[in-house]
Write a protein that holds these residues in place. Sequence first.
Motif, mmCIF file in Angstrom:
data_model
loop_
_atom_site.group_PDB
_atom_site.id
_atom_site.type_symbol
_atom_site.label_atom_id
_atom_site.label_comp_id
_atom_site.label_asym_id
_atom_site.label_seq_id
_atom_site.Cartn_x
_atom_site.Cartn_y
_atom_site.Cartn_z
ATOM 1 N N GLU A 135 0.834 -1.209 0.000
ATOM 2 C CA GLU A 135 0.000 0.000 0.000
ATOM 3 C C GLU A 135 0.873 1.265 0.000
ATOM 4 N N HIS A 136 1.944 1.232 0.813
ATOM 5 C CA HIS A 136 2.795 2.410 0.910
ATOM 6 C C HIS A 136 3.418 2.772 -0.443
ATOM 7 N N GLY A 137 3.907 1.749 -1.149
ATOM 8 C CA GLY A 137 4.580 1.994 -2.429
ATOM 9 C C GLY A 137 3.636 2.628 -3.441
ATOM 10 N N HIS B 296 1.010 4.448 -2.748
ATOM 11 C CA HIS B 296 0.739 5.808 -2.311
ATOM 12 C C HIS B 296 1.933 6.723 -2.610
ATOM 13 N N ARG B 297 3.100 6.212 -2.316
ATOM 14 C CA ARG B 297 4.300 7.036 -2.505
ATOM 15 C C ARG B 297 4.498 7.372 -3.981
ATOM 16 N N ALA B 298 4.218 6.379 -4.842
ATOM 17 C CA ALA B 298 4.380 6.628 -6.281
ATOM 18 C C ALA B 298 3.450 7.763 -6.724
ATOM 19 N N PRO C 124 3.597 18.347 10.289
ATOM 20 C CA PRO C 124 4.672 17.858 11.158
ATOM 21 C C PRO C 124 5.910 17.398 10.381
ATOM 22 N N ALA C 125 5.701 16.723 9.233
ATOM 23 C CA ALA C 125 6.861 16.167 8.523
ATOM 24 C C ALA C 125 7.674 17.264 7.852
ATOM 25 N N GLY C 126 7.006 18.285 7.357
ATOM 26 C CA GLY C 126 7.707 19.271 6.540
ATOM 27 C C GLY C 126 8.026 20.569 7.248
ATOM 28 N N THR D 247 10.089 5.318 14.836
ATOM 29 C CA THR D 247 9.605 4.122 15.529
ATOM 30 C C THR D 247 9.004 3.083 14.581
ATOM 31 N N ARG D 248 9.112 1.824 14.990
ATOM 32 C CA ARG D 248 8.565 0.699 14.239
ATOM 33 C C ARG D 248 7.979 -0.311 15.217
ATOM 34 N N ILE D 249 7.242 -1.309 14.699
ATOM 35 C CA ILE D 249 6.740 -2.382 15.554
ATOM 36 C C ILE D 249 7.106 -3.730 14.907
ATOM 37 N N THR E 100 12.340 2.316 2.457
ATOM 38 C CA THR E 100 11.166 2.753 1.674
ATOM 39 C C THR E 100 10.558 4.055 2.172
ATOM 40 N N HIS E 101 10.676 4.329 3.467
ATOM 41 C CA HIS E 101 10.062 5.555 3.993
ATOM 42 C C HIS E 101 11.048 6.721 4.043
ATOM 43 N N VAL E 102 12.206 6.571 3.410
ATOM 44 C CA VAL E 102 13.194 7.655 3.482
ATOM 45 C C VAL E 102 12.514 8.974 3.094
ATOM 46 N N CYS E 103 12.928 10.027 3.748
ATOM 47 C CA CYS E 103 12.200 11.306 3.658
ATOM 48 C C CYS E 103 11.812 11.679 2.223
ATOM 49 N N LEU E 104 10.537 11.859 2.038
ATOM 50 C CA LEU E 104 10.017 12.258 0.735
ATOM 51 C C LEU E 104 10.366 13.719 0.441
HETATM 52 C C1 HEM Z 1 15.685 18.557 7.468
HETATM 53 C C2 HEM Z 1 14.437 18.291 7.251
HETATM 54 C C3 HEM Z 1 13.851 16.915 7.324
HETATM 55 C C4 HEM Z 1 14.277 15.790 7.977
HETATM 56 C C5 HEM Z 1 15.535 15.626 8.841
HETATM 57 C C6 HEM Z 1 13.302 14.749 7.712
HETATM 58 C C7 HEM Z 1 13.392 13.463 8.223
HETATM 59 C C8 HEM Z 1 12.529 12.437 7.871
HETATM 60 C C9 HEM Z 1 12.648 11.077 8.351
HETATM 61 C C10 HEM Z 1 13.692 10.586 9.351
HETATM 62 C C11 HEM Z 1 11.663 10.353 7.765
HETATM 63 C C12 HEM Z 1 11.423 8.846 7.918
HETATM 64 C C13 HEM Z 1 10.360 8.536 8.926
HETATM 65 C C14 HEM Z 1 10.149 7.055 9.098
HETATM 66 O O1 HEM Z 1 10.783 6.243 8.403
HETATM 67 O O2 HEM Z 1 9.328 6.671 9.953
HETATM 68 C C15 HEM Z 1 10.894 11.254 6.930
HETATM 69 C C16 HEM Z 1 9.802 10.889 6.177
HETATM 70 C C17 HEM Z 1 9.012 11.802 5.516
HETATM 71 N N1 HEM Z 1 9.272 13.138 5.323
HETATM 72 FE FE1 HEM Z 1 10.862 14.179 6.012
HETATM 73 N N2 HEM Z 1 12.322 15.265 6.901
HETATM 74 C C18 HEM Z 1 12.616 16.568 6.628
HETATM 75 C C19 HEM Z 1 11.893 17.436 5.839
HETATM 76 C C20 HEM Z 1 10.747 17.114 5.167
HETATM 77 C C21 HEM Z 1 9.975 18.005 4.323
HETATM 78 C C22 HEM Z 1 10.348 19.449 3.997
HETATM 79 C C23 HEM Z 1 8.886 17.302 3.892
HETATM 80 C C24 HEM Z 1 7.748 17.694 2.982
HETATM 81 C C25 HEM Z 1 7.329 18.819 2.700
HETATM 82 C C26 HEM Z 1 8.990 15.970 4.433
HETATM 83 C C27 HEM Z 1 8.075 14.975 4.196
HETATM 84 C C28 HEM Z 1 8.222 13.665 4.593
HETATM 85 C C29 HEM Z 1 7.248 12.640 4.301
HETATM 86 C C30 HEM Z 1 5.947 12.812 3.520
HETATM 87 C C31 HEM Z 1 7.739 11.461 4.862
HETATM 88 C C32 HEM Z 1 7.081 10.079 4.833
HETATM 89 C C33 HEM Z 1 7.649 9.306 3.679
HETATM 90 C C34 HEM Z 1 7.069 7.916 3.587
HETATM 91 O O3 HEM Z 1 6.336 7.494 4.497
HETATM 92 O O4 HEM Z 1 7.357 7.248 2.578
HETATM 93 N N3 HEM Z 1 10.119 15.886 5.197
HETATM 94 N N4 HEM Z 1 11.456 12.518 7.002
#
Ligand code: HEM
Length: 408
Positions: free
Chosen positions: A97-99, A101-103, A239-241, A291-293, A347-351
Motif C-alpha cells: 500500500e505504501h509503495g 501511495h508514494r508513487a 509535522p513532517a515538513g 519508531t517501528r513495531i 522505503t520511507h526515506v524522507c520524501l
Molecule cells: C531537514 C528536514 C527533514 C528531515 C531531517 C526529515 C526526516 C525524515 C525522516 C527521518 C523520515 C522517515 C520517517 C520514518 O521512516 O518513519 C521522513 C519521512 C518523511 N518526510 Fe521528512 N524530513 C525533513 C523534511 C521534510 C519536508 C520538507 C517534507 C515535505 C514537505 C517531508 C516529508 C516527509 C514525508 C511525507 C515522509 C514520509 C515518507 C514515507 O512514508 O514514505 N520531510 N522525514
Amino acid sequence: MQLFDDLEDFGSFDDVVSGNVRDPYTELARLRREEPVQRIEMSAMPGDETKPLFIAYRFEDVQQMLRDNRTFSSAIIIQAFGDVLGRHVMLGMDEPEHGRHRALVSKAFAQKALAKWEDTLVGAVGDELVDRFAARGSADLVKEFTFPFPTQIIAGLLGLPREDYPRFQRWSISLLSFTINPERGKAASVALEQYFTPILAARRAEPRDDLISGLAVAEIDGERLTDEEIFSFLRLLLPAGVETTYRALGNLLFGLFSHPDQLEAIRADRSLIPQAIEEAVRWEPPLLTITRIATEDTELGGVAIPAGASVMPMLGAANRQEDRFEDPDDFDIFRPSRSSVAWGYGTHVCLGMHLARLEMRVAIELLLDRLPNLRLDPDADDPHIRGQVFRSPTSLPVLFDVAEEADE
Ligand code: HEM
C-alpha cells in the motif's frame, strides 16, 4: 491549558514539546557501546502485562531494521498518531500500500519538479521575512525566520491564498503540539480537513499549477488518491515538513555561528552549502528517533525481539558512530561525505529531502546576502541546541550590519 495560539508562545511551546536536554549524546554514545540494542520494560498500568520496548543505537542495526520493513512495520505510527493525522497516512503504511501511495505523491517532490519554486516561492518567502527585520540590525532568527519559513513554503506549494497563511500557521502549531494538547491537535486536524474540502473539490474540477491539483489528478494504473488519503497526506506535511525543517535550519545556523571559520568558508564559497546541510543534519538531526513495531518474533544485533514490541531506531546515535564518522561530535562541513540516517532509510526515506535541502540552501544564501556581518549576539543569553526527541535552538539572537539596500 496552554494554547500556543501564536508565536508569542513559542518558547513555552518548544520547551514542552522538546524538553530542556542539552546533551543527550554522552549517554547515547555509552548506550551505543554498552547496550547497542537496549531492552526497556515499559511500566504498564497495574495488572497489565509489561511490554518491552527496544532502542537500536548502532548504524548497522538501524539500517538493517529500516531495510526490513516487513519485520519492522510502520503501522505503529497510525496507532500512535492516526487520531490526529488520519488513518490513511503514508508514514504509517506498509508495502505494497505504501509503495502505491508514494508513487502517486512523489512526482511533486522530485528535485526537478521543485526547481521552479526556488525563486518564485522559496526565495520570495525568505525575502519577505527578512524585509521585516533587515533594517533593525538584530533579530531572533528562530522566531522571525526559521519557524515561519517552511510553513509558508508548504502553504505556497499547496496554492493557498496569502491571507490564509496566519491561519495555516496556527493550525500547524496546534498539530505539532498535539502530544501535549491532544484536544487542540484533533481540533486542528478537523479544521484542516474542513478547510481543504472545498479547495480539493475545486482543484479536482479545475486543476491548477499547485500541489493539491497534482495530488488530485495523480494516477497510476487508473488508480487515484481518495479524498481521505489526500487529507491525511496534507496533514502529514505539517509535522513532517515544518517541524523538521525549521529545526534543521536552526541547527545548521547554530553550527555555522558557533564555528566562525566554517561560516567564513561558506561566505567565500557558496558551493559548500550542500555539504554543510548534510553535515548539520548528521551532527544534529532535528528528529533523534523514529519508531517501528515487530510483526513477528525476530532478532536484532543478537537481541531477541518478540512480535508486537516497539523498536525505535535512534538516528541521533547512529549518526555519531565513531567507526563511521571520525570525531563524530564535531561539526565539520569538510568531513568526507558519508550518508547519515538523518533522513531515515529504506522505503520511507524522507520524501521531502529535496525540498528541505532547497529551503535550507536558499535560506543560508539569502541570510548571508542580505544581512552583512551576520553573527550571534555576543551578549545573548547562551543560545544552544536542546531537546530529547526533537532538537534545535529555541532562539538565535543575531546581530548584523544594516545594509543600504537599493531602494527606489
Ligand atoms: C531537514 C528536514 C527533514 C528531515 C531531517 C526529515 C526526516 C525524515 C525522516 C527521518 C523520515 C522517515 C520517517 C520514518 O521512516 O518513519 C521522513 C519521512 C518523511 N518526510 Fe521528512 N524530513 C525533513 C523534511 C521534510 C519536508 C520538507 C517534507 C515535505 C514537505 C517531508 C516529508 C516527509 C514525508 C511525507 C515522509 C514520509 C515518507 C514515507 O512514508 O514514505 N520531510 N522525514
